[in-house]
Design a protein around this motif. Structure first.
Motif, PDB file in Angstrom:
ATOM      1  N   PRO A   7       0.780  -1.013   0.144  1.00 34.46           N
ATOM      2  CA  PRO A   7      -0.286  -0.031  -0.075  1.00 34.46           C
ATOM      3  C   PRO A   7       0.949   1.432  -0.852  1.00 34.46           C
ATOM      4  CG  PRO A   7       0.399  -1.020   2.268  1.00 34.46           C
ATOM      5  CD  PRO A   7       0.820  -2.066   1.467  1.00 34.46           C
TER       6      PRO A   7
ATOM      7  N   CYS B 212       4.903  -8.416   1.154  1.00 34.40           N
ATOM      8  CA  CYS B 212       5.032  -9.787   1.898  1.00 34.40           C
ATOM      9  C   CYS B 212       3.953 -10.564   1.433  1.00 34.40           C
ATOM     10  CB  CYS B 212       4.499  -9.628   3.269  1.00 34.40           C
ATOM     11  SG  CYS B 212       3.125  -8.644   3.951  1.00 34.40           S
TER      12      CYS B 212
ATOM     13  N   ASP C 164       4.586 -10.473  11.899  1.00 38.21           N
ATOM     14  CA  ASP C 164       4.010  -9.015  11.420  1.00 38.21           C
ATOM     15  C   ASP C 164       4.070  -7.887  12.266  1.00 38.21           C
ATOM     16  OD1 ASP C 164       2.467  -7.758   9.115  1.00 38.21           O
ATOM     17  OD2 ASP C 164       2.605  -9.063   7.530  1.00 38.21           O
TER      18      ASP C 164
ATOM     19  N   HIS D 163       1.196  -6.798  10.854  1.00 39.91           N
ATOM     20  CA  HIS D 163      -0.347  -6.125  10.554  1.00 39.91           C
ATOM     21  C   HIS D 163      -0.672  -7.873  10.592  1.00 39.91           C
ATOM     22  CE1 HIS D 163       2.079  -3.095   8.682  1.00 39.91           C
ATOM     23  NE2 HIS D 163       1.556  -2.240   9.715  1.00 39.91           N
TER      24      HIS D 163
ATOM     25  N   ASP E 138      -2.253  -9.358   8.175  1.00 47.24           N
ATOM     26  CA  ASP E 138      -2.517  -9.693   6.207  1.00 47.24           C
ATOM     27  C   ASP E 138      -3.978 -10.159   6.196  1.00 47.24           C
ATOM     28  OD1 ASP E 138      -0.972  -7.489   6.275  1.00 47.24           O
ATOM     29  OD2 ASP E 138       0.957  -9.514   6.260  1.00 47.24           O
TER      30      ASP E 138
ATOM     31  N   ASN F 242      -6.741  -8.762   5.597  1.00 46.33           N
ATOM     32  CA  ASN F 242      -7.832  -8.316   4.845  1.00 46.33           C
ATOM     33  C   ASN F 242      -8.508  -9.335   3.736  1.00 46.33           C
ATOM     34  OD1 ASN F 242      -9.085  -5.601   5.883  1.00 46.33           O
ATOM     35  ND2 ASN F 242      -6.787  -4.848   5.996  1.00 46.33           N
TER      36      ASN F 242
ATOM     37  N   SER G 298     -10.317  -4.302   2.840  1.00 51.61           N
ATOM     38  CA  SER G 298      -9.404  -3.895   2.605  1.00 51.61           C
ATOM     39  C   SER G 298      -9.333  -2.345   2.331  1.00 51.61           C
ATOM     40  CB  SER G 298      -8.947  -4.487   1.205  1.00 51.61           C
ATOM     41  OG  SER G 298      -7.847  -3.585   1.398  1.00 51.61           O
ATOM     42  N   PRO G 299      -9.520  -1.659   3.450  1.00 50.54           N
ATOM     43  CA  PRO G 299      -8.500  -0.169   3.149  1.00 50.54           C
ATOM     44  C   PRO G 299      -7.751   0.393   2.275  1.00 50.54           C
ATOM     45  CG  PRO G 299      -7.308  -0.474   5.549  1.00 50.54           C
ATOM     46  CD  PRO G 299      -7.828  -2.192   4.525  1.00 50.54           C
ATOM     47  N   SER G 300      -7.361  -0.312   1.615  1.00 53.90           N
ATOM     48  CA  SER G 300      -5.692   0.471   1.314  1.00 53.90           C
ATOM     49  C   SER G 300      -6.081  -0.777  -0.415  1.00 53.90           C
ATOM     50  CB  SER G 300      -4.739   0.011   1.111  1.00 53.90           C
ATOM     51  OG  SER G 300      -4.960  -1.351   1.931  1.00 53.90           O
TER      52      SER G 300
ATOM     53  N   SER H  91      -0.749  -7.324  -0.250  1.00 50.82           N
ATOM     54  CA  SER H  91      -0.238  -7.430   1.694  1.00 50.82           C
ATOM     55  C   SER H  91      -0.808  -7.485   2.379  1.00 50.82           C
ATOM     56  CB  SER H  91       1.811  -6.861   1.128  1.00 50.82           C
ATOM     57  OG  SER H  91       1.037  -5.296   1.444  1.00 50.82           O
ATOM     58  N   GLY H  92      -1.835  -6.635   2.420  1.00 51.51           N
ATOM     59  CA  GLY H  92      -2.520  -6.375   3.369  1.00 51.51           C
ATOM     60  C   GLY H  92      -3.901  -7.569   3.919  1.00 51.51           C
TER      61      GLY H  92
ATOM     62  N   ASP I 183      -7.133  -4.129  11.138  1.00 50.46           N
ATOM     63  CA  ASP I 183      -8.144  -3.489  10.402  1.00 50.46           C
ATOM     64  C   ASP I 183      -9.378  -4.347  11.461  1.00 50.46           C
ATOM     65  OD1 ASP I 183      -6.345  -1.577   8.796  1.00 50.46           O
ATOM     66  OD2 ASP I 183      -6.394  -3.177   7.639  1.00 50.46           O
TER      67      ASP I 183
ATOM     68  N   GLU J  40     -10.342  -7.410  10.179  1.00 51.75           N
ATOM     69  CA  GLU J  40      -9.154  -8.429  10.296  1.00 51.75           C
ATOM     70  C   GLU J  40      -9.398  -8.828  11.950  1.00 51.75           C
ATOM     71  OE1 GLU J  40      -5.102  -7.636   8.653  1.00 51.75           O
ATOM     72  OE2 GLU J  40      -5.492  -5.448   9.279  1.00 51.75           O
TER      73      GLU J  40
ATOM     74  N   ASP K 136       7.385 -10.956   8.576  1.00 49.85           N
ATOM     75  CA  ASP K 136       7.294  -9.317   7.365  1.00 49.85           C
ATOM     76  C   ASP K 136       8.343  -9.047   9.045  1.00 49.85           C
ATOM     77  OD1 ASP K 136       6.778  -6.540   7.421  1.00 49.85           O
ATOM     78  OD2 ASP K 136       4.987  -6.953   6.378  1.00 49.85           O
TER      79      ASP K 136
ATOM     80  N   ASP L 244       8.645  -5.549   9.740  1.00 52.12           N
ATOM     81  CA  ASP L 244       7.327  -4.655  10.357  1.00 52.12           C
ATOM     82  C   ASP L 244       7.422  -5.326  11.737  1.00 52.12           C
ATOM     83  OD1 ASP L 244       5.326  -5.772   9.865  1.00 52.12           O
ATOM     84  OD2 ASP L 244       5.085  -4.095   8.243  1.00 52.12           O
TER      85      ASP L 244
ATOM     86  N   ASP M 197       5.966   0.746   6.448  1.00 54.71           N
ATOM     87  CA  ASP M 197       4.881   0.750   7.558  1.00 54.71           C
ATOM     88  C   ASP M 197       5.544  -0.088   9.235  1.00 54.71           C
ATOM     89  OD1 ASP M 197       3.503   0.505   4.801  1.00 54.71           O
ATOM     90  OD2 ASP M 197       3.193  -1.491   4.876  1.00 54.71           O
TER      91      ASP M 197
HETATM   92  N1  ARG Z   1       1.850  -6.628   6.226  1.00 56.61           N
HETATM   93  C1  ARG Z   1       2.074  -5.160   5.433  1.00 56.61           C
HETATM   94  N2  ARG Z   1       2.674  -4.467   5.457  1.00 56.61           N
HETATM   95  N3  ARG Z   1       0.382  -5.415   5.781  1.00 56.61           N
HETATM   96  C2  ARG Z   1      -0.153  -3.869   4.992  1.00 56.61           C
HETATM   97  C3  ARG Z   1      -1.342  -3.976   5.316  1.00 56.61           C
HETATM   98  C4  ARG Z   1      -1.687  -2.408   6.000  1.00 56.61           C
HETATM   99  C5  ARG Z   1      -3.545  -2.445   6.023  1.00 56.61           C
HETATM  100  N4  ARG Z   1      -4.165  -3.576   6.830  1.00 56.61           N
HETATM  101  C6  ARG Z   1      -4.262  -2.667   4.730  1.00 56.61           C
HETATM  102  O1  ARG Z   1      -4.771  -3.722   4.352  1.00 56.61           O
HETATM  103  O2  ARG Z   1      -4.185  -1.836   3.837  1.00 56.61           O
END
Ligand code: ARG
Length: 267
Positions: A15, A86, A109, A111, A113, A115, A120-122, A126-127, A153, A156, A196, A198, A210
């Motif tokens: 994203p 990811c 991670d 996040h 992931d 969604n 998904s907001p984006s 990867s989410g 989110d 999720e 991931d 992050d 992120d």
């Molecule tokens: N593993 C990551 N960096 N994921 C980013 C996902 C960010 C957010 N939750 C989305 O769905 O857009």
């Protein structure tokens, strides 16, 4: 080292407006990995389009997934898919689950992931990658352990609650045995480890797209991976989301040292 590395400089699943840095991350890591144990998947230059799926740049993500699966099918033994974003775990999990039907997936991670294209907001794949692997039957929800997620989110949270996903927080992971017990409770006989970067605290690794505060320390991650590997064979792994802002700096050298410690703990 017995691991084989498959480099996938995919950025189209991210994203972030700075997603192209993910390709720089793969290039930086390539220099540190044994060339004879490494292959690379060609990623299209174009962004691609969503083809009505609700997944941004879906055509490119799908093409990379197919190419990655083909490369992985020729790799014997445990492999590490090196992203990129990811979303590269989609192919890794599918190939590993095919070889090891009783595998568990450990998802390190920030996040989860989880969604769907709808929640998904984006629109970024990867989410959605872990959710997609569950929804398409590559991995059962009761064989998944989330480790260190701290940016959820709403959709999720609902999905994790409905499926009763096993979740370990950063604090839970201070004890390396906690993850080993959670994986043992799934009944699995092997692990796929998605990392991931992050999941780490942003103070510990410079090249994150992120960053989320209050992440794991590299030492805690390494200790947990070693404990996990002492108990379970590795079916495969992903190491993703390295996105250095500049190469050949002191930070980049520190990051590389951290990432190599993590890779060594997987072996
Ligand atoms: N593993 C990551 N960096 N994921 C980013 C996902 C960010 C957010 N939750 C989305 O769905 O857009």
């Amino acid at each position: 080292m017995t691991l084989r590395f498959v480099l996938v400089p995919q950025w189209q699943g991210s994203p972030s407006p700075r997603a192209m840095r993910l390709a720089d991350g793969v290039a930086a890591l390539r220099a540190d990995l044994p060339a004879s144990a490494t292959s690379e998947v060609a990623v299209p230059l174009e962004s691609g389009d969503d083809q009505g799926t609700g997944i941004s740049r879906f055509s490119s993500v799908q093409l990379v997934r197919e190419r990655t699966s083909l490369v992985l099918q020729d790799v014997d033994g445990p492999f590490v898919v090196v992203g990129g974003d990811c979303g590269v775990s989609a192919a890794g999990i599918a190939v590993a689950a095919n070889r090891h039907p009783e595998v568990a997936v450990v998802w390190f991670d920030a996040h989860p992931d989880l969604n769907s294209a709808e929640s998904s907001p984006s629109g970024a794949f990867s989410g959605m990658v872990l959710r997609a692997a569950i929804d398409n039957g590559d991995i059962a929800a009761d064989r998944v352990v989330l480790a260190g997620a701290r940016s959820w989110d709403a959709g999720e949270e609902t999905f994790a609650a409905e499926t009763g996903l096993r979740v370990l927080t950063v604090t839970d992971l201070d004890d390396p045995a906690a993850l080993v017990e959670a994986v043992a409770a799934t009944g699995a006989d092997a692990v796929y480890v998605h990392i991931d970067l992050d999941v780490l605290d942003p103070a510990e690794l410079d090249g994150l797209l992120d960053p989320e505060p209050f992440g794991m320390s590299p030492s805690a991650l390494v200790a947990t991976l070693k404990a996990l590997r002492a108990r379970f064979p590795l079916a495969g792994a992903t190491l993703s989301a390295y996105a250095p802002s500049a190469l050949d700096t002191e930070q980049a050298a520190d990051d590389a040292a951290t990432i190599l410690r993590i890779i060594a703990a997987l072996d």
